[in-house]
Write an enzyme that holds these catalytic residues in place. Structure first.
Site, short mmCIF file in Angstrom:
data_model
loop_
_atom_site.label_atom_id
_atom_site.label_comp_id
_atom_site.label_asym_id
_atom_site.label_seq_id
_atom_site.Cartn_x
_atom_site.Cartn_y
_atom_site.Cartn_z
N ASP A 1 0.71 -1.46 -0.11
CA ASP A 1 0.20 0.14 0.18
C ASP A 1 0.56 1.38 0.22
O ASP A 1 1.97 1.17 1.04
CB ASP A 1 -0.46 0.12 1.27
N ASP B 1 -2.82 4.42 -2.28
CA ASP B 1 -4.51 4.92 -1.24
C ASP B 1 -5.07 6.57 -2.14
O ASP B 1 -3.70 7.25 -2.27
CB ASP B 1 -3.53 5.18 -0.23
N GLU C 1 -7.05 2.90 -6.06
CA GLU C 1 -7.52 3.74 -5.48
C GLU C 1 -8.77 4.48 -5.51
O GLU C 1 -9.11 6.03 -4.84
CB GLU C 1 -7.71 3.14 -3.00
N HIS D 1 -10.73 -3.53 3.38
CA HIS D 1 -11.02 -2.83 4.72
C HIS D 1 -12.02 -1.91 5.14
O HIS D 1 -12.17 -1.15 6.10
CB HIS D 1 -9.44 -2.93 5.24
N ASP D 2 -12.20 -0.56 3.86
CA ASP D 2 -13.04 -0.08 4.37
C ASP D 2 -14.10 -0.01 4.74
O ASP D 2 -15.47 0.82 4.43
CB ASP D 2 -12.67 1.72 2.95
C1 GLC Z 1 -7.89 5.22 1.37
C2 GLC Z 1 -7.95 3.84 3.03
C3 GLC Z 1 -8.38 4.00 3.81
C4 GLC Z 1 -7.59 5.76 4.62
C5 GLC Z 1 -7.75 6.43 3.88
C6 GLC Z 1 -6.88 7.60 4.31
O1 GLC Z 1 -9.21 5.30 1.70
O2 GLC Z 1 -8.08 2.70 2.23
O3 GLC Z 1 -8.61 2.73 4.81
O4 GLC Z 1 -7.99 5.60 6.15
O5 GLC Z 1 -7.03 6.47 2.51
O6 GLC Z 1 -5.37 6.87 3.96
#
Ligand code: GLC
Length: 568
Positions: A99, A196, A275, A335-336
């Site tokens: 990541d 990310d 992402e 995970h979100d």
């Molecule tokens: C992305 C991640 C998330 C995180 C955010 C800030 O959306 O998937 O879990 O809280 O970025 O880094």
């Protein structure tokens, strides 16, 4: 020889390191734990791993607030433990992507500690500073986006939590430092990165204020209470309007090109997946990101045949319109997000729907991403004691609800339990012993283990049950791996009006596969007339039918059955 880059035919599996396997009984997952599970992952039949952040972090955002980009969090092990993991993964033909959090660091990162000291230190300009908050921008996690740093007498900007200051990407030194970190892991042999929150890297330079008549907590509550389609639409518009000046800058294109060029210097088809669902970030199809996620599919409230067809039509048309056609990438959970088993369920047929959706994910065109635990049917676990929450955006919201919005504590706790991402990050359930085998008995795990580990939702028990969710995933993954059409074939919708079932073809010059997914409790009798094809030979069926050929003109499909058949 396979002429395609590995990531086009791979199935990815996301590991959330904190929750995967605890080898040293501290209640937290770690690298030796992951390494010990590599045989399991190999036998599952996946091809690549995406690790959520494994770097040192004060964990205000569960690792997405990084305080050292080229190190391993001590609770996860050492750099040597990482190297062993990588070597062992590669020895099993499993690729590994990491990541990469570019937008922000932790407020405990040495860069920020230096930057906040004064207005003229060498890193003074590495973050986004202002004398007074220049607008009403919100952080999407914890209220105001501008936070005061008394040391320097100025405010810094953060799209996420105040412990996650945004880097100033206009500063070439920031870029250089981050590219060094990128190379560090690539030099060690990692196969790419999941990027990310890239959309948030640059902000509107005019600092245009948003025009939503609410702050973040108010908007959260507004969305939760929106029930009618009109209210939901309004909430969606508010979310968009509140943040539209803080993301999706066109400046991202040159930045992604630069990053892509770094990856391309390395051998072995290193890859980037963003992402973001914006296909524009694939550039001309060959010069920015290799993949972006099909989040519109994942974000459907209900998965229905009609909505899937519409989604595929739109996404594939856009991907195919790129000068070098883009490759699709589907996921239904991470995970979100609320877990697949829970969020697409109807309360009555959650298990059947989870199986159908797994079949969907693994048969649609593109690279699929699975999330750890979905293969055993893990479901959301609501943590209604606010003291046990670890996702601090939920802690913040709980506090806002009780202190600012006048919501009674019990109701606030329930709302926080439902909105927090902790519910889908609970430890992996390996067996039916205490703590689900994640940590030894009596260890306090970092998040509670979902007690349904004792009711068959665990790896060990499911390994022995031929009809378990785990063996269902294994069979599906195996079917996909054996089928060139499922891995790389063209997609063609059939029966575009069908409301209860989804029917489509995947075909290469050598193989034509029919996928039938019955999203209904009703049995279906379906017929197809396809030039040159007469019969369907099942390759996979959730109903356990054998491989006996069926006439293509008359196929019976059981309630909620997933059927994958080769046509002849
Ligand atoms: C992305 C991640 C998330 C995180 C955010 C800030 O959306 O998937 O879990 O809280 O970025 O880094």
């Amino acid at each position: 020889m396979n002429p395609l880059p590995w990531w086009k035919t791979a199935v990815f599996y996301q590991i959330y390191p904190r929750s995967f396997a605890d080898s040293n009984a501290d209640g937290i997952g770690d690298f030796p734990g992951i390494t010990a599970k590599l045989d399991y992952l190999q036998s599952l039949g996946i091809d690549a791993l995406w690790l959520s952040p494994h770097f040192p972090s004060p964990n205000w955002d569960c690792g997405y607030d990084i305080s050292g980009y080229t190190e391993v969090a001590p609770e996860y092990g050492t750099l040597d433990d990482f190297k062993t993991f990588l070597q062992e993964a590669h020895a099993r033909n499993l690729k590994v992507i990491l990541d990469l959090v570019l937008n922000h660091t932790s407020d405990e990162h040495p860069w920020f500690l230096e930057s906040k000291q004064s207005r003229n230190n060498p890193k003074a300009d590495w973050y986004v500073w202002a004398d007074t908050p220049p607008n009403n921008w919100q952080s999407c996690f914890d209220g105001d986006a501008w936070t005061y740093a008394p040391e320097r007498g100025q405010y810094y900007y953060h799209y996420f939590m105040k412990q996650q200051p945004d880097l100033n990407w206009e500063n070439p030194q920031v870029k250089q430092a981050m590219w060094d970190a990128v190379r560090f892991w690539l030099d060690l042999g990692v196969d790419g990165y999941r990027l990310d929150a890239i959309g948030t890297i640059y902000e509107d330079p005019a600092l245009t204020p948003h025009n939503v008549p609410l702050n973040l907590a108010g908007l959260r509550r507004f969305s939760e209470d929106a029930k009618t389609p009109a209210q939901k639409k309004r909430a969606e518009k508010y979310w968009y309007d509140m943040f539209c000046h803080q993301w999706a800058s066109p400046k991202l294109h040159p930045l992604m090109k630069e990053l892509r060029a770094i990856l391309d210097e390395y051998e072995g088809d290193r890859m980037l997946v963003g992402e973001d669902d914006n296909i524009d970030y694939m550039g001309n199809g060959a010069d920015e990101l290799h993949l972006v996620f099909n989040f519109p599919l994942m974000k459907l409230e209900r998965i229905t045949p009609a909505l899937v067809r519409k989604n595929q039509k739109e996404r594939l048309a856009r991907l195919n319109a790129l000068p070098t056609p883009g490759w699709a990438c589907n996921t239904l959970g991470n995970h979100d997000r609320s877990r697949i088993y829970t969020c697409y369920g109807d309360g009555l047929h959650n298990a059947e729907l989870a199986r159908l959706n797994a079949a969907l994910l693994l048969t649609l065109p593109g690279t699929p991403f699975l999330y750890n635990g979905e293969e055993i049917g893990m479901s959301d676990y609501l943590i209604t004691d606010p003291a046990l929450l670890r996702d601090t955006m939920a802690t913040w919201y709980y506090q806002q609800m009780t202190e600012e919005l006048g919501i009674p504590p019990q109701e606030a706790a329930q709302r926080a339990a439902e909105m927090t991402r902790d519910k889908n990050r609970t430890p992996m359930q390996w067996n039916s012993t205490a703590n689900g085998g994640f940590s030894p008995a009596k260890v306090q795990t970092w998040l509670p283990v979902n007690p349904n580990y004792a009711e068959g939702v665990n790896v060990r028990e499911q390994q022995d049950q031929p009809e378990s969710m785990l063996n269902y995933y294994k069979r599906l993954l195996h079917t996909r791996k054996q089928s060139p059409a499922l891995q790389t074939g063209e997609y063609k919708t059939l029966h575009p009006q069908a409301q209860e079932y989804l029917a489509f073809l995947r075909h290469t010059p050598t193989q034509t596969v029919l996928v039938l997914l019955n999203y209904s409790p009703n049995r279906q009798q379906i017929g197809f007339r396809l030039p040159g094809k007469k019969t369907a030979r099942p390759l996979f069926s959730s109903a356990g039918r054998g491989s006996q050929e069926q006439p293509l003109g008359k196929i019976h499909l059981g309630a909620f059955e997933a059927l994958i058949a080769e046509l002849h």
